[in-house]
Design a protein around this motif. Structure first.
Motif, PDB file in Angstrom:
ATOM      1  N   LEU A  62      -7.444   7.042  -3.747  1.00 46.36           N
ATOM      2  CA  LEU A  62      -7.358   6.120  -4.881  1.00 46.36           C
ATOM      3  C   LEU A  62      -6.807   6.793  -6.135  1.00 46.36           C
ATOM      4  CD1 LEU A  62     -10.545   3.957  -4.387  1.00 46.36           C
ATOM      5  CD2 LEU A  62      -8.176   3.410  -3.832  1.00 46.36           C
ATOM      6  N   ALA A  63      -6.973   8.109  -6.259  1.00 46.69           N
ATOM      7  CA  ALA A  63      -6.389   8.811  -7.408  1.00 46.69           C
ATOM      8  C   ALA A  63      -4.867   8.760  -7.355  1.00 46.69           C
ATOM      9  CB  ALA A  63      -6.875  10.256  -7.434  1.00 46.69           C
ATOM     10  N   VAL A  64      -4.290   8.877  -6.169  1.00 45.30           N
ATOM     11  CA  VAL A  64      -2.832   8.793  -6.003  1.00 45.30           C
ATOM     12  C   VAL A  64      -2.363   7.372  -6.293  1.00 45.30           C
ATOM     13  CG1 VAL A  64      -0.947   8.984  -4.339  1.00 45.30           C
ATOM     14  CG2 VAL A  64      -2.764  10.699  -4.365  1.00 45.30           C
ATOM     15  N   VAL A  65      -3.118   6.381  -5.824  1.00 47.61           N
ATOM     16  CA  VAL A  65      -2.780   4.975  -6.088  1.00 47.61           C
ATOM     17  C   VAL A  65      -2.802   4.715  -7.590  1.00 47.61           C
ATOM     18  CG1 VAL A  65      -3.556   2.593  -5.775  1.00 47.61           C
ATOM     19  CG2 VAL A  65      -3.576   4.179  -3.835  1.00 47.61           C
ATOM     20  N   ASP A  66      -3.841   5.215  -8.275  1.00 49.32           N
ATOM     21  CA  ASP A  66      -3.942   5.049  -9.727  1.00 49.32           C
ATOM     22  C   ASP A  66      -2.764   5.709 -10.432  1.00 49.32           C
ATOM     23  OD1 ASP A  66      -5.395   4.345 -12.203  1.00 49.32           O
ATOM     24  OD2 ASP A  66      -5.597   6.528 -12.396  1.00 49.32           O
ATOM     25  N   LEU A  67      -2.400   6.924 -10.000  1.00 55.98           N
ATOM     26  CA  LEU A  67      -1.272   7.639 -10.603  1.00 55.98           C
ATOM     27  C   LEU A  67       0.021   6.857 -10.437  1.00 55.98           C
ATOM     28  CD1 LEU A  67       0.162  10.149 -11.809  1.00 55.98           C
ATOM     29  CD2 LEU A  67       0.214  11.074  -9.485  1.00 55.98           C
ATOM     30  N   LEU A  68       0.295   6.375  -9.237  1.00 60.89           N
ATOM     31  CA  LEU A  68       1.543   5.642  -8.994  1.00 60.89           C
ATOM     32  C   LEU A  68       1.573   4.324  -9.764  1.00 60.89           C
ATOM     33  CD1 LEU A  68       2.041   6.313  -5.194  1.00 60.89           C
ATOM     34  CD2 LEU A  68       3.234   7.375  -7.119  1.00 60.89           C
ATOM     35  N   ALA A  69       0.437   3.639  -9.861  1.00 59.69           N
ATOM     36  CA  ALA A  69       0.387   2.389 -10.619  1.00 59.69           C
ATOM     37  C   ALA A  69       0.676   2.646 -12.094  1.00 59.69           C
ATOM     38  CB  ALA A  69      -0.970   1.722 -10.437  1.00 59.69           C
ATOM     39  N   PRO A  89       3.063   8.884   6.079  1.00 57.23           N
ATOM     40  CA  PRO A  89       2.786   7.630   6.780  1.00 57.23           C
ATOM     41  C   PRO A  89       1.577   6.846   6.261  1.00 57.23           C
ATOM     42  CG  PRO A  89       2.168   9.506   8.132  1.00 57.23           C
ATOM     43  CD  PRO A  89       2.836  10.059   6.904  1.00 57.23           C
ATOM     44  N   ALA A  90       0.582   7.522   5.697  1.00 58.12           N
ATOM     45  CA  ALA A  90      -0.641   6.822   5.300  1.00 58.12           C
ATOM     46  C   ALA A  90      -0.527   6.148   3.930  1.00 58.12           C
ATOM     47  CB  ALA A  90      -1.813   7.790   5.297  1.00 58.12           C
ATOM     48  N   LEU A  91       0.300   6.694   3.041  1.00 55.78           N
ATOM     49  CA  LEU A  91       0.370   6.159   1.679  1.00 55.78           C
ATOM     50  C   LEU A  91       0.891   4.731   1.618  1.00 55.78           C
ATOM     51  CD1 LEU A  91      -0.147   6.614  -1.304  1.00 55.78           C
ATOM     52  CD2 LEU A  91       2.116   7.631  -1.477  1.00 55.78           C
ATOM     53  N   PRO A  92       1.984   4.366   2.296  1.00 55.72           N
ATOM     54  CA  PRO A  92       2.416   2.960   2.236  1.00 55.72           C
ATOM     55  C   PRO A  92       1.356   1.989   2.740  1.00 55.72           C
ATOM     56  CG  PRO A  92       4.190   4.321   3.082  1.00 55.72           C
ATOM     57  CD  PRO A  92       2.977   5.190   3.009  1.00 55.72           C
ATOM     58  N   ALA A  93       0.597   2.384   3.750  1.00 54.13           N
ATOM     59  CA  ALA A  93      -0.474   1.519   4.252  1.00 54.13           C
ATOM     60  C   ALA A  93      -1.570   1.351   3.202  1.00 54.13           C
ATOM     61  CB  ALA A  93      -1.047   2.090   5.539  1.00 54.13           C
ATOM     62  N   LEU A  94      -1.918   2.429   2.517  1.00 52.42           N
ATOM     63  CA  LEU A  94      -2.934   2.360   1.467  1.00 52.42           C
ATOM     64  C   LEU A  94      -2.448   1.515   0.297  1.00 52.42           C
ATOM     65  CD1 LEU A  94      -5.679   3.249   0.368  1.00 52.42           C
ATOM     66  CD2 LEU A  94      -4.573   5.313  -0.502  1.00 52.42           C
ATOM     67  N   LEU A  95      -1.195   1.699  -0.106  1.00 53.73           N
ATOM     68  CA  LEU A  95      -0.646   0.898  -1.202  1.00 53.73           C
ATOM     69  C   LEU A  95      -0.613  -0.584  -0.837  1.00 53.73           C
ATOM     70  CD1 LEU A  95       2.260   3.234  -2.323  1.00 53.73           C
ATOM     71  CD2 LEU A  95       0.149   2.758  -3.578  1.00 53.73           C
ATOM     72  N   ASP A  96      -0.275  -0.876   0.409  1.00 52.34           N
ATOM     73  CA  ASP A  96      -0.258  -2.260   0.869  1.00 52.34           C
ATOM     74  C   ASP A  96      -1.664  -2.839   0.859  1.00 52.34           C
ATOM     75  OD1 ASP A  96       1.154  -4.525   1.793  1.00 52.34           O
ATOM     76  OD2 ASP A  96       0.491  -4.101   3.851  1.00 52.34           O
ATOM     77  N   LEU A  97      -2.649  -2.016   1.209  1.00 52.92           N
ATOM     78  CA  LEU A  97      -4.046  -2.459   1.240  1.00 52.92           C
ATOM     79  C   LEU A  97      -4.535  -2.877  -0.138  1.00 52.92           C
ATOM     80  CD1 LEU A  97      -6.642  -2.722   2.982  1.00 52.92           C
ATOM     81  CD2 LEU A  97      -7.196  -0.396   2.258  1.00 52.92           C
ATOM     82  N   GLY A  99      -2.535  -3.856  -2.549  1.00 58.45           N
ATOM     83  CA  GLY A  99      -1.649  -4.890  -3.094  1.00 58.45           C
ATOM     84  C   GLY A  99      -0.523  -4.378  -3.956  1.00 58.45           C
ATOM     85  N   LEU A 100      -0.178  -3.093  -3.851  1.00 58.24           N
ATOM     86  CA  LEU A 100       0.929  -2.544  -4.628  1.00 58.24           C
ATOM     87  C   LEU A 100       2.133  -2.340  -3.723  1.00 58.24           C
ATOM     88  CD1 LEU A 100      -0.912   0.135  -6.768  1.00 58.24           C
ATOM     89  CD2 LEU A 100      -0.062  -2.070  -7.522  1.00 58.24           C
ATOM     90  N   ARG A 101       3.299  -2.710  -4.225  1.00 61.50           N
ATOM     91  CA  ARG A 101       4.542  -2.550  -3.462  1.00 61.50           C
ATOM     92  C   ARG A 101       5.486  -1.653  -4.244  1.00 61.50           C
ATOM     93  NH1 ARG A 101       4.631  -5.728   1.372  1.00 61.50           N
ATOM     94  NH2 ARG A 101       2.948  -7.185   1.095  1.00 61.50           N
ATOM     95  N   PHE A 102       5.973  -0.618  -3.570  1.00 61.69           N
ATOM     96  CA  PHE A 102       6.936   0.291  -4.165  1.00 61.69           C
ATOM     97  C   PHE A 102       8.131   0.410  -3.230  1.00 61.69           C
ATOM     98  CE2 PHE A 102       2.966   1.722  -6.056  1.00 61.69           C
ATOM     99  CZ  PHE A 102       3.316   1.855  -7.388  1.00 61.69           C
ATOM    100  N   GLN A 103       9.290   0.584  -3.808  1.00 64.52           N
ATOM    101  CA  GLN A 103      10.478   0.840  -3.013  1.00 64.52           C
ATOM    102  C   GLN A 103      10.484   2.317  -2.650  1.00 64.52           C
ATOM    103  OE1 GLN A 103      14.158   0.069  -4.990  1.00 64.52           O
ATOM    104  NE2 GLN A 103      15.349   0.321  -3.144  1.00 64.52           N
ATOM    105  N   THR A 104      10.813   2.605  -1.395  1.00 67.38           N
ATOM    106  CA  THR A 104      10.913   3.993  -0.972  1.00 67.38           C
ATOM    107  C   THR A 104      12.363   4.301  -0.625  1.00 67.38           C
ATOM    108  OG1 THR A 104      10.416   3.434   1.319  1.00 67.38           O
ATOM    109  CG2 THR A 104       8.556   4.066  -0.074  1.00 67.38           C
ATOM    110  N   GLU A 105      12.740   5.561  -0.745  1.00 60.26           N
ATOM    111  CA  GLU A 105      14.108   5.946  -0.408  1.00 60.26           C
ATOM    112  C   GLU A 105      14.348   5.722   1.069  1.00 60.26           C
ATOM    113  OE1 GLU A 105      14.909   9.926  -1.719  1.00 60.26           O
ATOM    114  OE2 GLU A 105      15.691   9.152  -3.584  1.00 60.26           O
TER     115      GLU A 105
END
Length: 128
Positions: A62-69, A89-97, A99-105
């Motif tokens: 959740l600290a990484v999610v908070d940082l990215l938000a 692989p785990a971060l996009p699943a956590l962000l989706d969980l 409700g945050l969507r980010f574009q990835t390269e």
């Protein structure tokens, strides 16, 4: 007096996105500094995207999610966005969980089909 336009296409400068390498872990004070760096990169480079390199991040939480938000919010306030590089692989699943969507390269744009993907047609579908 006449002013003739030069022949050919006008020269367009390609703007490379600015890159911000995120540390393995960030304290509250460092998060504020990283947000300021995102805003400076957007203002200084003239680009509309800051690429956040996540290769050095530890396991997502959740600290990484908070940082990215917070980084996305800072970028939007400056008129830009952030894009994730090497999210694991785990971060996009956590962000989706959460409700945050980010574009990835390397990810296809939202309305573009991914390369090499073909739609299958079922036999009972009527022709359009």
């Amino acid at each position: 007096m006449s002013c003739a336009r030069p022949a050919g296409l006008p020269h367009v400068k390609a703007k490379e996105p600015a890159v911000l390498v995120l540390p393995g872990s960030a304290t509250r004070g460092e998060v504020a500094e990283l947000c300021a760096q995102v805003q400076e990169l957007l203002a200084g480079s003239g680009a509309h995207v800051v690429v956040c390199d996540l290769g050095g991040l530890g396991p997502p939480g959740l600290a990484v999610v908070d940082l990215l938000a917070r980084l996305e919010l800072a970028a939007r306030r400056a008129g830009g966005r952030i894009r994730l590089r090497d999210p694991g692989p785990a971060l996009p699943a956590l962000l989706d969980l959460v409700g945050l969507r980010f574009q990835t390269e390397g990810q296809a744009e939202e309305r573009e089909p991914a390369l090499g993907v073909e739609e299958a047609v079922e036999t009972g579908d009527p022709a359009v």
